[in-house]
Design a protein around this motif. Structure first.
Motif, mmCIF file in Angstrom:
data_model
loop_
_atom_site.group_PDB
_atom_site.id
_atom_site.type_symbol
_atom_site.label_atom_id
_atom_site.label_comp_id
_atom_site.label_asym_id
_atom_site.label_seq_id
_atom_site.Cartn_x
_atom_site.Cartn_y
_atom_site.Cartn_z
ATOM 1 N N ALA A 196 56.672 45.106 16.482
ATOM 2 C CA ALA A 196 56.824 46.543 16.259
ATOM 3 C C ALA A 196 57.798 46.840 15.128
ATOM 4 C CB ALA A 196 57.297 47.221 17.543
ATOM 5 N N ARG A 197 58.722 45.930 14.875
ATOM 6 C CA ARG A 197 59.732 46.153 13.834
ATOM 7 C C ARG A 197 59.534 45.231 12.636
ATOM 8 N NH1 ARG A 197 64.763 46.995 17.896
ATOM 9 N NH2 ARG A 197 64.072 48.984 18.704
ATOM 10 N N SER A 198 58.360 44.608 12.559
ATOM 11 C CA SER A 198 58.039 43.689 11.455
ATOM 12 C C SER A 198 59.153 42.672 11.244
ATOM 13 C CB SER A 198 57.785 44.476 10.167
ATOM 14 O OG SER A 198 56.705 45.358 10.348
ATOM 15 N N CYS A 199 59.532 42.058 12.338
ATOM 16 C CA CYS A 199 60.650 41.119 12.342
ATOM 17 C C CYS A 199 60.159 39.772 12.859
ATOM 18 C CB CYS A 199 61.732 41.684 13.268
ATOM 19 S SG CYS A 199 63.112 40.603 13.589
ATOM 20 N N PRO A 200 60.327 38.697 12.101
ATOM 21 C CA PRO A 200 59.913 37.393 12.620
ATOM 22 C C PRO A 200 60.767 36.990 13.825
ATOM 23 C CG PRO A 200 60.931 37.156 10.453
ATOM 24 C CD PRO A 200 60.898 38.616 10.757
ATOM 25 N N MET A 201 60.152 36.316 14.775
ATOM 26 C CA MET A 201 60.846 35.855 15.975
ATOM 27 C C MET A 201 61.644 34.583 15.704
ATOM 28 S SD MET A 201 57.799 36.202 18.829
ATOM 29 C CE MET A 201 58.740 35.333 20.082
ATOM 30 N N LEU A 202 62.720 34.412 16.446
ATOM 31 C CA LEU A 202 63.363 33.112 16.509
ATOM 32 C C LEU A 202 62.427 32.198 17.292
ATOM 33 C CD1 LEU A 202 66.977 34.139 17.588
ATOM 34 C CD2 LEU A 202 66.200 33.571 15.276
ATOM 35 N N ASP A 203 62.550 30.921 17.080
ATOM 36 C CA ASP A 203 61.729 29.953 17.800
ATOM 37 C C ASP A 203 62.343 29.737 19.184
ATOM 38 O OD1 ASP A 203 59.843 28.057 18.419
ATOM 39 O OD2 ASP A 203 60.874 26.442 17.340
ATOM 40 N N VAL A 204 61.899 30.545 20.154
ATOM 41 C CA VAL A 204 62.427 30.423 21.510
ATOM 42 C C VAL A 204 61.316 30.007 22.463
ATOM 43 C CG1 VAL A 204 64.326 32.060 21.207
ATOM 44 C CG2 VAL A 204 62.118 32.892 21.980
ATOM 45 N N ASP A 205 61.704 29.211 23.434
ATOM 46 C CA ASP A 205 60.757 28.784 24.456
ATOM 47 C C ASP A 205 61.383 29.059 25.821
ATOM 48 O OD1 ASP A 205 62.682 26.783 24.740
ATOM 49 O OD2 ASP A 205 61.418 25.214 23.881
ATOM 50 N N ILE A 206 60.694 28.671 26.865
ATOM 51 C CA ILE A 206 61.172 28.943 28.216
ATOM 52 C C ILE A 206 62.531 28.276 28.464
ATOM 53 C CG2 ILE A 206 60.670 28.485 30.667
ATOM 54 C CD1 ILE A 206 57.707 29.114 29.964
ATOM 55 N N ALA A 207 62.737 27.079 27.941
ATOM 56 C CA ALA A 207 64.024 26.397 28.112
ATOM 57 C C ALA A 207 65.155 27.173 27.435
ATOM 58 C CB ALA A 207 63.945 24.975 27.559
ATOM 59 N N ALA A 208 64.910 27.692 26.239
ATOM 60 C CA ALA A 208 65.928 28.467 25.522
ATOM 61 C C ALA A 208 66.267 29.744 26.289
ATOM 62 C CB ALA A 208 65.455 28.794 24.113
ATOM 63 N N ILE A 209 65.249 30.411 26.807
ATOM 64 C CA ILE A 209 65.475 31.624 27.592
ATOM 65 C C ILE A 209 66.342 31.296 28.807
ATOM 66 C CG2 ILE A 209 64.356 33.378 29.045
ATOM 67 C CD1 ILE A 209 63.879 33.848 26.034
ATOM 68 N N SER A 210 66.046 30.197 29.459
ATOM 69 C CA SER A 210 66.805 29.771 30.631
ATOM 70 C C SER A 210 68.260 29.462 30.277
ATOM 71 C CB SER A 210 66.130 28.555 31.260
ATOM 72 O OG SER A 210 66.843 28.131 32.386
ATOM 73 N N GLU A 211 68.471 28.788 29.159
ATOM 74 C CA GLU A 211 69.839 28.454 28.728
ATOM 75 C C GLU A 211 70.653 29.712 28.462
ATOM 76 O OE1 GLU A 211 70.130 25.529 25.556
ATOM 77 O OE2 GLU A 211 68.247 24.649 26.241
ATOM 78 N N VAL A 212 70.055 30.672 27.745
ATOM 79 C CA VAL A 212 70.776 31.919 27.454
ATOM 80 C C VAL A 212 71.057 32.665 28.750
ATOM 81 C CG1 VAL A 212 70.674 34.170 26.291
ATOM 82 C CG2 VAL A 212 69.872 32.112 25.100
ATOM 83 N N ARG A 213 70.079 32.713 29.642
ATOM 84 C CA ARG A 213 70.285 33.383 30.934
ATOM 85 C C ARG A 213 71.427 32.756 31.719
ATOM 86 N NH1 ARG A 213 64.441 34.783 33.521
ATOM 87 N NH2 ARG A 213 64.660 37.025 33.239
ATOM 88 N N ASP A 214 71.533 31.437 31.682
ATOM 89 C CA ASP A 214 72.631 30.758 32.382
ATOM 90 C C ASP A 214 73.979 31.193 31.818
ATOM 91 O OD1 ASP A 214 70.790 29.426 33.973
ATOM 92 O OD2 ASP A 214 70.973 27.510 32.902
ATOM 93 N N VAL A 215 74.067 31.298 30.489
ATOM 94 C CA VAL A 215 75.319 31.728 29.859
ATOM 95 C C VAL A 215 75.609 33.185 30.223
ATOM 96 C CG1 VAL A 215 76.502 32.127 27.649
ATOM 97 C CG2 VAL A 215 75.150 30.040 27.989
ATOM 98 N N ILE A 216 74.585 34.035 30.194
ATOM 99 C CA ILE A 216 74.777 35.445 30.576
ATOM 100 C C ILE A 216 75.247 35.535 32.030
ATOM 101 C CG2 ILE A 216 73.562 37.621 31.038
ATOM 102 C CD1 ILE A 216 71.936 37.068 28.452
ATOM 103 N N ALA A 217 74.667 34.747 32.919
ATOM 104 C CA ALA A 217 75.075 34.758 34.328
ATOM 105 C C ALA A 217 76.536 34.326 34.479
ATOM 106 C CB ALA A 217 74.161 33.852 35.153
ATOM 107 N N GLU A 218 76.925 33.303 33.743
ATOM 108 C CA GLU A 218 78.310 32.824 33.793
ATOM 109 C C GLU A 218 79.261 33.890 33.259
ATOM 110 O OE1 GLU A 218 80.919 29.538 31.385
ATOM 111 O OE2 GLU A 218 78.913 28.933 32.023
ATOM 112 N N LEU A 219 78.904 34.522 32.132
ATOM 113 C CA LEU A 219 79.744 35.579 31.561
ATOM 114 C C LEU A 219 79.816 36.781 32.497
ATOM 115 C CD1 LEU A 219 78.603 35.430 27.828
ATOM 116 C CD2 LEU A 219 80.833 34.714 28.757
ATOM 117 N N THR A 220 78.711 37.090 33.153
ATOM 118 C CA THR A 220 78.683 38.217 34.088
ATOM 119 C C THR A 220 79.680 37.988 35.226
ATOM 120 O OG1 THR A 220 76.395 38.763 33.549
ATOM 121 C CG2 THR A 220 77.220 39.518 35.688
ATOM 122 N N GLU A 221 79.682 36.792 35.785
ATOM 123 C CA GLU A 221 80.616 36.489 36.880
ATOM 124 C C GLU A 221 82.066 36.548 36.394
ATOM 125 O OE1 GLU A 221 79.878 36.393 40.138
ATOM 126 O OE2 GLU A 221 77.944 37.010 39.315
#
Length: 155
Positions: free
Chosen positions: A108-133
């Motif tokens: 929608a914003r004519s922006c190329p994506m970073l190369d992310v996969d399910i593992a990358a999403i999981s890694e970022v989520r783990d960091v967000i969960a740790e920061l949230t706590e």
């Protein structure tokens, strides 16, 4: 570079950017019911070694919100938005759905994506969960300090 987040009593928190041989900069972070937006940036950029807002600040740009567009940092911003949206919705969307949401947002914003996969999403989520706590444990007026070492090259 060091990021020092201070939990505010009102509608904003504060991020202090501390760099060697440069004056510190303060950034107001509107409260949004989850960790501060720039803390989500930390999770994405630090985990994926991607060049976004914080990396550009580390490299000497002002922490003002008026940066010129840059391909990789624009892609990081879109991904940060996806993680924020997921967090506002409970943080339990399927990783595949986040990737698809990211694809739609980038298209929608004519922006190329970073190369992310399910593992990358999981890694970022783990960091967000740790920061949230960690952030939940910080009292009003208290600090959370994050070191930011980053080696991504400009896109």
């Amino acid at each position: 570079m060091k990021l020092v987040f201070t939990k505010g009593a009102g509608k904003t928190d504060l991020m202090e950017v501390v760099r060697v041989d440069q004056p510190s900069e303060l950034v107001n972070c509107p409260k949004q019911g989850i960790i501060p937006h720039d803390m989500v940036h930390y999770a994405v950029e630090h985990t994926l070694n991607a060049r976004g807002f914080l990396t550009r600040v580390k490299d000497g740009e002002s922490a003002a919100f008026q940066m010129q567009g840059e391909v990789q940092s624009d892609a990081v911003e879109r991904l940060v938005e996806v993680f924020q949206g997921d967090a506002w919705s409970g943080g339990n969307s399927a990783a595949f759905d986040l990737i698809e949401m990211y694809r739609v947002t980038c298209n929608a914003r004519s922006c190329p994506m970073l190369d992310v996969d399910i593992a990358a999403i999981s890694e970022v989520r783990d960091v967000i969960a740790e920061l949230t706590e960690k952030w939940k444990a910080v009292p009003v007026g208290g600090l959370l300090e994050l070191g930011f070492v980053h080696n991504a090259s400009p896109a």
